[in-house]
Scaffold this active site. Sequence first.
Site, short mmCIF file in Angstrom:
data_model
loop_
_atom_site.label_atom_id
_atom_site.label_comp_id
_atom_site.label_asym_id
_atom_site.label_seq_id
_atom_site.Cartn_x
_atom_site.Cartn_y
_atom_site.Cartn_z
N TRP A 126 107.52 12.33 77.21
CA TRP A 126 106.15 12.73 76.87
C TRP A 126 106.05 12.49 75.37
O TRP A 126 106.71 13.17 74.58
CB TRP A 126 105.92 14.20 77.23
CG TRP A 126 104.50 14.64 77.04
CD1 TRP A 126 103.48 14.50 77.94
CD2 TRP A 126 103.94 15.30 75.90
NE1 TRP A 126 102.32 15.03 77.42
CE2 TRP A 126 102.56 15.53 76.17
CE3 TRP A 126 104.44 15.72 74.66
CZ2 TRP A 126 101.71 16.15 75.27
CZ3 TRP A 126 103.59 16.35 73.77
CH2 TRP A 126 102.23 16.55 74.08
N GLU B 95 90.57 30.15 85.72
CA GLU B 95 91.58 29.33 86.39
C GLU B 95 90.92 28.17 87.15
O GLU B 95 91.40 27.03 87.11
CB GLU B 95 92.41 30.23 87.32
CG GLU B 95 93.30 29.52 88.34
CD GLU B 95 94.48 28.77 87.75
OE1 GLU B 95 94.60 28.71 86.51
OE2 GLU B 95 95.25 28.20 88.53
N LYS C 154 104.58 19.07 82.41
CA LYS C 154 104.67 20.41 82.99
C LYS C 154 105.27 21.43 82.06
O LYS C 154 104.79 22.53 81.93
CB LYS C 154 105.46 20.36 84.29
CG LYS C 154 105.43 21.71 85.00
CD LYS C 154 105.38 21.57 86.46
CE LYS C 154 105.11 22.88 87.14
NZ LYS C 154 103.69 23.26 87.07
#
Length: 617
Positions: free
Chosen positions: A76, A486, A612
């Site tokens: 990343w 959310e 993640k």
Amino acid sequence: MCGIVGYVGDNKSLEVLLGGLKRLEYRGYDSAGVAVIGADGTMDTRKRAGKLQVLVDDLDMRPMANGATGIGHTRWATHGGPTDRNAHPHLGDDGKLALIHNGIIENFSELKNELVESGATFTSETDTEVAAILVGREYAATGDLTEALRRVVQRLEGAFTLLVMHVDQPGVVVGARRNSPLVIGLGDGENFLGSDVAAFVEFTRRAVAIGQDQIVTIRPDSVVVTDFDGNSVETDEFEIAWDASASEKGGWSSFMAKEISEEPEAVAKTILGRVHDGLVDLKELEPLGPDALTDIDRIVVIACGTAAYAGMLGKYAIEQWSRIPVDVELSHEFRYRNPILTPRTLVISISQSGETMDTLMAVKFAKESGAKVLSVCNTQGATIPRESDAVVYTHAGPEVAVASTKAFVAQVTALYLIGLELGKVRGTLSDDEIRHNVAELQAVPDKISEILTVSQAEIGQLAHWMTDTQSVLFLGRNVGYPVALEGALKLKELAYIHAEGFAAGELKHGPIALIEPGQVVFVIVPSPRDPDSLHPKVVSNIQEIRARGARVIAIAEKGDASVLPFADEVIPIPLAGSLFEPFLAVVPLHIFGMELSAAKGLDVDQPRNLAKSVTVE
Ligand code: F6R
């Protein structure tokens, strides 16, 4: 961010590295690379920008020699764009040493200047190459790979996991870590290193977590762990609680589809073994100290993203059940604003990965400030639980899709268990009240399953009709508010469209100006059965936006006829007590985010720009 694998053992490095990188790809997918020392004693590296598959295809077309020693990396990007040249591994000056890195070397610029002055040439724009050249030079001076890495890590500032191997040292991989994850896998005649256990769970379920500022040297028949000063350190072996199949997609269209289907199980497993005779029994809180739960006068929850929304729900339940004031803060904001903490403050950190750097830094800060830290975490052997006084593990199993789903409901479950335990210990709840709430919690998995069975297809259809939608709003009150947040986050990250969650009561203080004809608004409607319910107020809010042309999709209790005249669509959820409605209301929103992403032809599991495990600040 960034996945790392290291291997020493049989002549199968490439299989181990590529298999490990596949399972770690959720940590970063800008580029991937491997280095292997072949049976002939030469070292070969191959690295490619793009997802791991690009590297795999390249290796299919131009095979490279397999060998018994190797390292692999999935990136990343931080310093330097996602190009072939910036992909890891990076090599030392003489091309004999290969190095991979997760983290950020904050003082790389001054080290680079020093190296340039001494004649080094750089082939990438990364901070990592500095470490590769430094370790290569130290190895040339000492002939000892562990010592070479030890000398270099003393000079590095920032966060890093580094793995190195040298062509003159076949059968040896050395790793070091500071504030970035690294776990050892113990095999039979082979050993492994990985950013997390997913890297090697296919080959062994025996693992050892490495502490802060430690160095590990693996050979096929030995593992030696020392601190940065060379002193040997004690390590704890643990057994990985799941097998490789848990981190495989199986027959599902995406990891996210699989993980949403596992939400009932994530809740059920997180409750398992923590309820006796209908009462909560959280032995995991004991390390906080004998009187800790009665002594605390305030709780601060720290987390990021979806985990912070779980924390907001925890606040409602913990305050209701224990009457202890709870503040919820984003870890990165909390850490850098001189918060007031005392020995009577309990800090609860929430993190699926247990590696989020913002939360890790906040945990360290809280401990240094004298507060007790309890972590809620889904990953064995992760850094945050190791840095905390106590840990309540969520048992959601490995979560591979970048967007969190099953971990969220498991986090809320763990927080509710903590709230009930506090209510028990502090006498603010009677046994009957605890039993009632435990029964509500235990009923959640079946109710989620019902939504998955009844509504999934209908929500998928809704998403297909909305592929051109540019903006979606989400409204909720009380426990419906974090659910709205959310829902909006999922849509932003998965479908790349503008989405905002609002407290419904806040609407008329500004956001209602966004409502124009056709604006899609999801509304989380509380149950009308509860006498204290905010149901009438939410129905009024629906009427206010409907009057201005909004297209309303209501998530409402089954049989709630009062919303039908005002909603364009109603997604029914089973009946539950007010505090337990979020477990159910969130599921259609998880499904909707996934379905809209898929309908738009996007990558559900690996949304752009994300990773993640966010291991940089
Ligand atoms: C959103 C999402 C993120 C994470 C956040 C914290 O779907 O997954 O917002 O919740 O990055 O991650 P953990 O829980 O690993 O600390």
